[in-house]
Design a protein around this motif. Sequence first.
Motif, PDB file in Angstrom:
ATOM      1  N   ARG A  33     107.528  59.045  -5.653  1.00 59.01           N
ATOM      2  CA  ARG A  33     108.517  58.217  -6.357  1.00 59.01           C
ATOM      3  C   ARG A  33     108.361  58.349  -7.868  1.00 59.01           C
ATOM      4  O   ARG A  33     109.344  58.531  -8.590  1.00 59.01           O
ATOM      5  CB  ARG A  33     108.378  56.758  -5.931  1.00 59.01           C
ATOM      6  N   GLN A  34     107.142  58.275  -8.355  1.00 55.66           N
ATOM      7  CA  GLN A  34     106.900  58.393  -9.800  1.00 55.66           C
ATOM      8  C   GLN A  34     107.296  59.784 -10.302  1.00 55.66           C
ATOM      9  O   GLN A  34     107.863  59.921 -11.392  1.00 55.66           O
ATOM     10  CB  GLN A  34     105.437  58.088 -10.125  1.00 55.66           C
ATOM     11  N   LEU A  37     111.050  59.832 -10.623  1.00 61.59           N
ATOM     12  CA  LEU A  37     111.509  59.105 -11.806  1.00 61.59           C
ATOM     13  C   LEU A  37     111.315  59.929 -13.075  1.00 61.59           C
ATOM     14  O   LEU A  37     112.195  59.963 -13.942  1.00 61.59           O
ATOM     15  CB  LEU A  37     110.794  57.756 -11.920  1.00 61.59           C
ATOM     16  N   ARG A  41     114.352  61.267 -15.513  1.00 59.70           N
ATOM     17  CA  ARG A  41     114.375  61.056 -16.978  1.00 59.70           C
ATOM     18  C   ARG A  41     114.563  62.372 -17.713  1.00 59.70           C
ATOM     19  O   ARG A  41     115.341  62.464 -18.659  1.00 59.70           O
ATOM     20  CB  ARG A  41     113.080  60.384 -17.432  1.00 59.70           C
ATOM     21  N   VAL A  73     115.585  57.763  -4.313  1.00 63.79           N
ATOM     22  CA  VAL A  73     115.298  57.209  -5.639  1.00 63.79           C
ATOM     23  C   VAL A  73     116.544  57.403  -6.503  1.00 63.79           C
ATOM     24  O   VAL A  73     116.826  58.511  -6.956  1.00 63.79           O
ATOM     25  CB  VAL A  73     114.079  57.897  -6.289  1.00 63.79           C
ATOM     26  N   ASP A  77     117.269  53.808 -11.405  1.00 59.01           N
ATOM     27  CA  ASP A  77     115.939  53.192 -11.446  1.00 59.01           C
ATOM     28  C   ASP A  77     115.166  53.545 -12.717  1.00 59.01           C
ATOM     29  O   ASP A  77     114.140  52.923 -13.001  1.00 59.01           O
ATOM     30  CB  ASP A  77     115.105  53.586 -10.231  1.00 59.01           C
ATOM     31  N   ILE A  78     115.635  54.527 -13.494  1.00 56.10           N
ATOM     32  CA  ILE A  78     114.933  54.858 -14.740  1.00 56.10           C
ATOM     33  C   ILE A  78     115.254  53.866 -15.846  1.00 56.10           C
ATOM     34  O   ILE A  78     114.565  53.830 -16.862  1.00 56.10           O
ATOM     35  CB  ILE A  78     115.213  56.294 -15.227  1.00 56.10           C
TER      36      ILE A  78
END
Length: 86
Positions: A33-34, A37, A41, A73, A77-78
């Motif tokens: 998930r990270q 993200l 970005r 995702v 969410d960012i």
Amino acid sequence: MPRYYLNLRYGQGRDKLATDPEGDELADDEAARQHALRAARDLVAGSRSFAVRDWFICSFEIKDENARHVMTVPFSDIVPDEDDED
């Protein structure tokens, strides 16, 4: 370490999915998930794409090495929630 595939969904329909052919070895679902993200970005900040007019309708559909859907995702969410700004 498990391998995760970040498939980019940039619209509705089967033809609006860019599949990740290589994947990345990551520690666990949260690391995936990270990673998604960070990738989102980077794409929003640095890419000029004629195929994608609105990055915030996009998402990563993450699958594991067994082709199991792990999570989706959304690029939205960012953007931090207003509550996260404190």
